[in-house]
Design an enzyme around this catalytic site. Sequence first.
Site, mmCIF file in Angstrom:
data_model
loop_
_atom_site.group_PDB
_atom_site.id
_atom_site.type_symbol
_atom_site.label_atom_id
_atom_site.label_comp_id
_atom_site.label_asym_id
_atom_site.label_seq_id
_atom_site.Cartn_x
_atom_site.Cartn_y
_atom_site.Cartn_z
ATOM 1 C CG ASN A 133 -5.199 1.463 10.433
ATOM 2 O OD1 ASN A 133 -4.964 2.360 9.883
ATOM 3 N ND2 ASN A 133 -4.230 0.540 11.099
ATOM 4 C CE LYS B 91 -3.204 4.188 7.872
ATOM 5 N NZ LYS B 91 -3.368 2.609 7.646
ATOM 6 C CE1 TYR C 167 0.479 1.303 4.282
ATOM 7 C CE2 TYR C 167 -0.904 2.474 2.787
ATOM 8 C CZ TYR C 167 -0.441 2.208 3.978
ATOM 9 O OH TYR C 167 -0.818 2.977 5.146
ATOM 10 C CD GLU D 80 6.805 4.292 5.989
ATOM 11 O OE1 GLU D 80 6.597 3.141 5.943
ATOM 12 O OE2 GLU D 80 6.574 5.167 7.038
HETATM 13 P P1 CMP Z 1 -0.573 0.682 8.299
HETATM 14 O O1 CMP Z 1 0.214 1.000 9.665
HETATM 15 O O2 CMP Z 1 -0.746 1.960 7.677
HETATM 16 O O3 CMP Z 1 0.475 -0.383 7.621
HETATM 17 C C1 CMP Z 1 -0.313 -1.278 6.696
HETATM 18 C C2 CMP Z 1 -1.778 -1.005 6.768
HETATM 19 O O4 CMP Z 1 -2.315 -2.442 5.987
HETATM 20 C C3 CMP Z 1 -2.213 -1.079 8.071
HETATM 21 O O5 CMP Z 1 -1.831 -0.050 8.873
HETATM 22 C C4 CMP Z 1 -3.700 -1.503 7.970
HETATM 23 O O6 CMP Z 1 -4.410 -0.257 7.602
HETATM 24 C C5 CMP Z 1 -3.711 -2.438 6.579
HETATM 25 N N1 CMP Z 1 -3.968 -3.622 7.036
HETATM 26 C C6 CMP Z 1 -2.835 -4.459 7.882
HETATM 27 N N2 CMP Z 1 -3.333 -5.644 8.087
HETATM 28 C C7 CMP Z 1 -4.760 -5.963 7.407
HETATM 29 C C8 CMP Z 1 -5.395 -6.901 7.331
HETATM 30 N N3 CMP Z 1 -5.353 -8.207 7.786
HETATM 31 N N4 CMP Z 1 -6.683 -6.546 6.687
HETATM 32 C C9 CMP Z 1 -6.803 -5.330 6.027
HETATM 33 N N5 CMP Z 1 -6.019 -4.281 6.133
HETATM 34 C C10 CMP Z 1 -4.804 -4.654 6.834
#
Ligand code: CMP
Length: 142
Positions: free
Chosen positions: A114, A11, A51, A128
């Site tokens: 993350n 990311k 997303y 994806e």
């Molecule tokens: P990812 O695995 O990319 O899939 C969806 C993304 O949404 C996740 O990683 C996080 O980056 C984001 N995400 C999931 N839950 C939350 C949350 N409670 N608050 C903010 N971002 C979130």
Amino acid sequence: MAIERTLAILKPDCVRKQKIGEVLRRIQEAGFEIQAMKMLTMSKAEAEGFYAVHEDKPFFDDLTDFMSSGPCVPVVLEKENAIADFRDLIGATDPDEAAEGTIRSDFAGSIQENIVHGSDSPANGQKETAYFFAEHEIVANQ
Ligand code: CMP
């Protein structure tokens, strides 16, 4: 166990923190084969499309702002049991809950920023992958 494909995205926070090499090293050391890779900056609309399954979530707007905030690195990975093994390697979505030694535990700053995405099922791995790569861009198909 079946050979599976997962779509990882390093990311924008991973790119900004100069951790592309370190994260790819860990991925390769864990036995994943890189089948395709590119670097690009998603538009807001592209991030929203990727997303779309989260469009009703309260974090959708912030997440898609973040994912379109700079370059990211989508990577197609292949391995036996790739979906579950990749999720073990990266750790829980929230870095505070991620097991010690996982990529998110070591590098992620928050649940949103993350470091890395991984597909949650083989079907989503294929879907994806197709979002970022044409068939001829995947080395196994060449
Ligand atoms: P990812 O695995 O990319 O899939 C969806 C993304 O949404 C996740 O990683 C996080 O980056 C984001 N995400 C999931 N839950 C939350 C949350 N409670 N608050 C903010 N971002 C979130």
